[in-house]
Design a protein around this motif. Sequence first.
Motif, PDB file in Angstrom:
ATOM      1  N   GLU A 239      -3.030 -41.223  -0.395  1.00 52.98           N
ATOM      2  CA  GLU A 239      -2.763 -42.111  -1.533  1.00 52.98           C
ATOM      3  C   GLU A 239      -4.060 -42.722  -2.078  1.00 52.98           C
ATOM      4  OE1 GLU A 239      -1.855 -44.539   2.220  1.00 52.98           O
ATOM      5  OE2 GLU A 239      -1.695 -42.491   1.517  1.00 52.98           O
ATOM      6  N   GLN A 240      -5.134 -42.606  -1.258  1.00 51.17           N
ATOM      7  CA  GLN A 240      -6.415 -43.138  -1.703  1.00 51.17           C
ATOM      8  C   GLN A 240      -6.921 -42.383  -2.939  1.00 51.17           C
ATOM      9  OE1 GLN A 240      -8.670 -43.277   1.888  1.00 51.17           O
ATOM     10  NE2 GLN A 240     -10.432 -44.093   0.820  1.00 51.17           N
ATOM     11  N   PHE A 241      -6.570 -41.134  -3.051  1.00 49.63           N
ATOM     12  CA  PHE A 241      -7.055 -40.312  -4.153  1.00 49.63           C
ATOM     13  C   PHE A 241      -5.879 -39.634  -4.841  1.00 49.63           C
ATOM     14  CE2 PHE A 241     -10.073 -40.026  -0.591  1.00 49.63           C
ATOM     15  CZ  PHE A 241     -11.070 -40.798  -1.158  1.00 49.63           C
ATOM     16  N   ASP A 242      -5.962 -39.556  -6.176  1.00 45.04           N
ATOM     17  CA  ASP A 242      -4.907 -38.837  -6.886  1.00 45.04           C
ATOM     18  C   ASP A 242      -4.961 -37.363  -6.519  1.00 45.04           C
ATOM     19  OD1 ASP A 242      -4.561 -41.187  -8.101  1.00 45.04           O
ATOM     20  OD2 ASP A 242      -5.663 -40.666  -9.931  1.00 45.04           O
ATOM     21  N   ASN A 243      -6.166 -36.888  -6.282  1.00 40.31           N
ATOM     22  CA  ASN A 243      -6.354 -35.456  -6.125  1.00 40.31           C
ATOM     23  C   ASN A 243      -6.358 -35.049  -4.652  1.00 40.31           C
ATOM     24  OD1 ASN A 243      -7.088 -32.863  -6.205  1.00 40.31           O
ATOM     25  ND2 ASN A 243      -8.981 -33.160  -7.360  1.00 40.31           N
ATOM     26  N   LYS A 244      -5.271 -34.420  -4.212  1.00 42.85           N
ATOM     27  CA  LYS A 244      -5.170 -34.052  -2.796  1.00 42.85           C
ATOM     28  C   LYS A 244      -6.130 -32.919  -2.456  1.00 42.85           C
ATOM     29  CE  LYS A 244      -0.270 -34.964  -2.504  1.00 42.85           C
ATOM     30  NZ  LYS A 244       0.978 -34.268  -2.460  1.00 42.85           N
ATOM     31  N   GLU A 245      -6.648 -32.300  -3.514  1.00 49.92           N
ATOM     32  CA  GLU A 245      -7.490 -31.128  -3.302  1.00 49.92           C
ATOM     33  C   GLU A 245      -8.943 -31.496  -3.026  1.00 49.92           C
ATOM     34  OE1 GLU A 245      -6.245 -27.933  -3.201  1.00 49.92           O
ATOM     35  OE2 GLU A 245      -4.435 -29.142  -3.164  1.00 49.92           O
ATOM     36  N   VAL A 246      -9.228 -32.801  -2.888  1.00 46.73           N
ATOM     37  CA  VAL A 246     -10.627 -33.219  -2.728  1.00 46.73           C
ATOM     38  C   VAL A 246     -11.306 -32.412  -1.629  1.00 46.73           C
ATOM     39  CG1 VAL A 246     -12.144 -35.150  -2.168  1.00 46.73           C
ATOM     40  CG2 VAL A 246     -10.133 -35.530  -3.551  1.00 46.73           C
ATOM     41  N   LEU A 247     -10.617 -32.233  -0.506  1.00 47.62           N
ATOM     42  CA  LEU A 247     -11.207 -31.434   0.568  1.00 47.62           C
ATOM     43  C   LEU A 247     -10.301 -30.255   0.939  1.00 47.62           C
ATOM     44  CD1 LEU A 247     -13.121 -33.773   3.046  1.00 47.62           C
ATOM     45  CD2 LEU A 247     -14.018 -32.150   1.410  1.00 47.62           C
ATOM     46  N   SER A 248      -9.876 -29.510  -0.034  1.00 49.90           N
ATOM     47  CA  SER A 248      -9.126 -28.285   0.236  1.00 49.90           C
ATOM     48  C   SER A 248     -10.074 -27.269   0.871  1.00 49.90           C
ATOM     49  CB  SER A 248      -8.600 -27.701  -1.080  1.00 49.90           C
ATOM     50  OG  SER A 248      -9.707 -27.333  -1.871  1.00 49.90           O
ATOM     51  N   ASP A 249      -9.535 -26.170   1.395  1.00 52.00           N
ATOM     52  CA  ASP A 249     -10.410 -25.146   1.975  1.00 52.00           C
ATOM     53  C   ASP A 249     -11.409 -24.641   0.945  1.00 52.00           C
ATOM     54  OD1 ASP A 249      -9.138 -25.460   4.316  1.00 52.00           O
ATOM     55  OD2 ASP A 249      -8.494 -23.365   4.543  1.00 52.00           O
ATOM     56  N   ASP A 250     -10.954 -24.444  -0.271  1.00 50.90           N
ATOM     57  CA  ASP A 250     -11.860 -23.986  -1.336  1.00 50.90           C
ATOM     58  C   ASP A 250     -13.003 -24.968  -1.523  1.00 50.90           C
ATOM     59  OD1 ASP A 250     -10.796 -21.618  -2.073  1.00 50.90           O
ATOM     60  OD2 ASP A 250     -10.293 -22.195  -4.134  1.00 50.90           O
ATOM     61  N   SER A 251     -12.650 -26.254  -1.495  1.00 46.44           N
ATOM     62  CA  SER A 251     -13.674 -27.275  -1.712  1.00 46.44           C
ATOM     63  C   SER A 251     -14.672 -27.275  -0.547  1.00 46.44           C
ATOM     64  CB  SER A 251     -12.999 -28.641  -1.858  1.00 46.44           C
ATOM     65  OG  SER A 251     -13.961 -29.647  -1.851  1.00 46.44           O
ATOM     66  N   ILE A 252     -14.177 -27.088   0.679  1.00 46.20           N
ATOM     67  CA  ILE A 252     -15.091 -27.058   1.839  1.00 46.20           C
ATOM     68  C   ILE A 252     -16.050 -25.870   1.702  1.00 46.20           C
ATOM     69  CG2 ILE A 252     -15.236 -26.723   4.338  1.00 46.20           C
ATOM     70  CD1 ILE A 252     -12.715 -28.369   4.626  1.00 46.20           C
ATOM     71  N   VAL A 253     -15.503 -24.724   1.266  1.00 50.81           N
ATOM     72  CA  VAL A 253     -16.358 -23.545   1.068  1.00 50.81           C
ATOM     73  C   VAL A 253     -17.426 -23.879   0.019  1.00 50.81           C
ATOM     74  CG1 VAL A 253     -16.412 -21.168   0.207  1.00 50.81           C
ATOM     75  CG2 VAL A 253     -14.583 -21.878   1.757  1.00 50.81           C
ATOM     76  N   SER A 254     -17.003 -24.532  -1.065  1.00 55.91           N
ATOM     77  CA  SER A 254     -17.958 -24.873  -2.132  1.00 55.91           C
ATOM     78  C   SER A 254     -19.062 -25.788  -1.619  1.00 55.91           C
ATOM     79  CB  SER A 254     -17.254 -25.612  -3.281  1.00 55.91           C
ATOM     80  OG  SER A 254     -16.390 -24.759  -3.929  1.00 55.91           O
ATOM     81  N   GLN A 255     -18.676 -26.833  -0.882  1.00 57.68           N
ATOM     82  CA  GLN A 255     -19.696 -27.787  -0.425  1.00 57.68           C
ATOM     83  C   GLN A 255     -20.640 -27.099   0.572  1.00 57.68           C
ATOM     84  OE1 GLN A 255     -19.240 -29.845  -2.593  1.00 57.68           O
ATOM     85  NE2 GLN A 255     -17.057 -29.436  -2.745  1.00 57.68           N
ATOM     86  N   SER A 256     -20.087 -26.223   1.420  1.00 52.77           N
ATOM     87  CA  SER A 256     -20.936 -25.541   2.398  1.00 52.77           C
ATOM     88  C   SER A 256     -21.947 -24.649   1.690  1.00 52.77           C
ATOM     89  CB  SER A 256     -20.090 -24.706   3.354  1.00 52.77           C
ATOM     90  OG  SER A 256     -19.109 -25.521   3.941  1.00 52.77           O
ATOM     91  N   MET A 257     -21.478 -23.917   0.649  1.00 56.41           N
ATOM     92  CA  MET A 257     -22.410 -23.058  -0.103  1.00 56.41           C
ATOM     93  C   MET A 257     -23.471 -23.905  -0.794  1.00 56.41           C
ATOM     94  SD  MET A 257     -20.413 -20.141  -2.108  1.00 56.41           S
ATOM     95  CE  MET A 257     -19.159 -19.158  -1.377  1.00 56.41           C
ATOM     96  N   LEU A 258     -23.027 -25.034  -1.321  1.00 56.88           N
ATOM     97  CA  LEU A 258     -23.976 -25.915  -2.018  1.00 56.88           C
ATOM     98  C   LEU A 258     -25.075 -26.375  -1.050  1.00 56.88           C
ATOM     99  CD1 LEU A 258     -24.762 -27.700  -4.487  1.00 56.88           C
ATOM    100  CD2 LEU A 258     -23.187 -29.415  -3.640  1.00 56.88           C
TER     101      LEU A 258
END
Length: 461
Positions: A239-258
């Motif tokens: 509930e802290q964030f509207d966007n539940k996807e903040v740390l989805s698997d895709d997002s983790i992959v993105s941050q790791s690549m970054l």
Amino acid sequence: MAFDYEAYTKYGASNSYCGYYNLHEPILLVGNPELIKHIMVKDFDHFTDRRTFKLKQGRDRYLHNMLSGKTGHEWKALRSLVSPIFTSGKIKHMYPLVCKNADVLVAHSLRQAAQQPYVDMKVNFGCYSIDTIASCAFGIECNSLGNNNNKTGDSNNSDFAKHADVFFQKGPRKILKFLALSMFPSIITRLFNLTYTGPEVDFFREVIERALVMRREGNKKRGDFLDLILEARGTTKEEQFDNKEVLSDDSIVSQSMLFLVTGYDTTASALSFCSYELAKNPSEQQRLRDELRGLVVKEGDGYDLTYEAIMEAKFLNACMNETLRMYPPLVRTERICTKAYQVPGSNVYLKPGDAVQIPIWCVQQDPEYWPQPHVFKPDRFMPQNKHNIQSFTHLPFGMGPRNCIAMRFALLEAMVALGKLVLSAELSLAPGQETLVLELGPGVIRPKHGVKLVLKPIVKE
Ligand code: HEM
């Protein structure tokens, strides 16, 4: 860079600001430190974003999801989740992993020095940063410097080393493009629809996804970024964030690549530039060695640099800061106006969407703030001289809430490698290497032909 410098020196940006067009897009170039402070810190709520591009499909979605390109609320949510990974406590925990890679770097460089007249330290520092990020981020010992039989870890390491090699060593243009796309997706990249579509992106995605599955299945924790990111996700109140996807698997992959891409080139370049300047300035090099010799402690059979010693090494820190002043790996940064703004003391108005550029390299080369800007003088950053530094004139990691998230980690990684190298070998320039040629990428500088040094081993008493 030549363009930035001309605009900075001839068109008023050094005192205040000037404007120019990037094709049809107006840009405000701001060089005055007080105004920089307003944009990056005091009035940050008017400048929370960088320019982005809207590619959400296929492999490009990984670029789209990177923290560096996120905007507004999504950026804030993601940044606050990822930030705890880079606290001093967490970084201290990673120290043994960093040290292990630095020891391999030194041993490998000395082995090469025994067999050939000079060593290209740009290549070796590149491998060191890949190995350190791979190990600290995903628990993969890719060992691109060591021998190929000695690979352990969670994933298919020889493949990782191979792909990392293709991606990082053999394709410098690709990295510059990827780095530029992730940090500065300018209008040109949008107009010409430049995207990063290499198969290495798929490979890295698979590796990271596999590592994620293994972490979830097993209870083995390494204290690396992946553990910490999963931990952060575990503690996130939806509930802290509207966007539940903040740390989805895709997002983790993105941050790791970054992390992999931004961490690789910036750190390898900073280390290369610093080793070049130390080789060119033997008295500063000896001063650094003397400082470190006073800080090493006995560990087992030998002597080593502890985390505390690195934190205490003022001259080591000064050498890194002076290197990053002379050669900031990212030569500029930018913000987008997100809320209407009047530039203080002027009748210039910015509307949402207008771009502001901060010419990091130009400010750091300005003789008004840095007398003899082309001379390597680490003393500028020693505690007794720090009061001479005007604030907001040293910006290698940017400033304010949107600065480099990994600044402390990057400095530690660089200082450990440099400290261990200088304690183990005397560095001098290989014949004909007196002048360093710079490669200018989009917003990036690096040594064009590597940094070729002669390494004379120091016999430990
Ligand atoms: C010597 C090494 C490095 C330098 C000089 C450097 C420099 C920078 C600069 C100038 C920015 C833009 C800051 C701003 O706009 O105010 C930045 C952002 C960033 N850096 Fe670094 N960096 C380095 C190493 C790293 C490493 C090792 C990582 C990851 C492990 C990293 C991750 C990032 C990320 C994720 C951002 C975007 C932050 C955001 O938008 O919230 N950097 N860096």
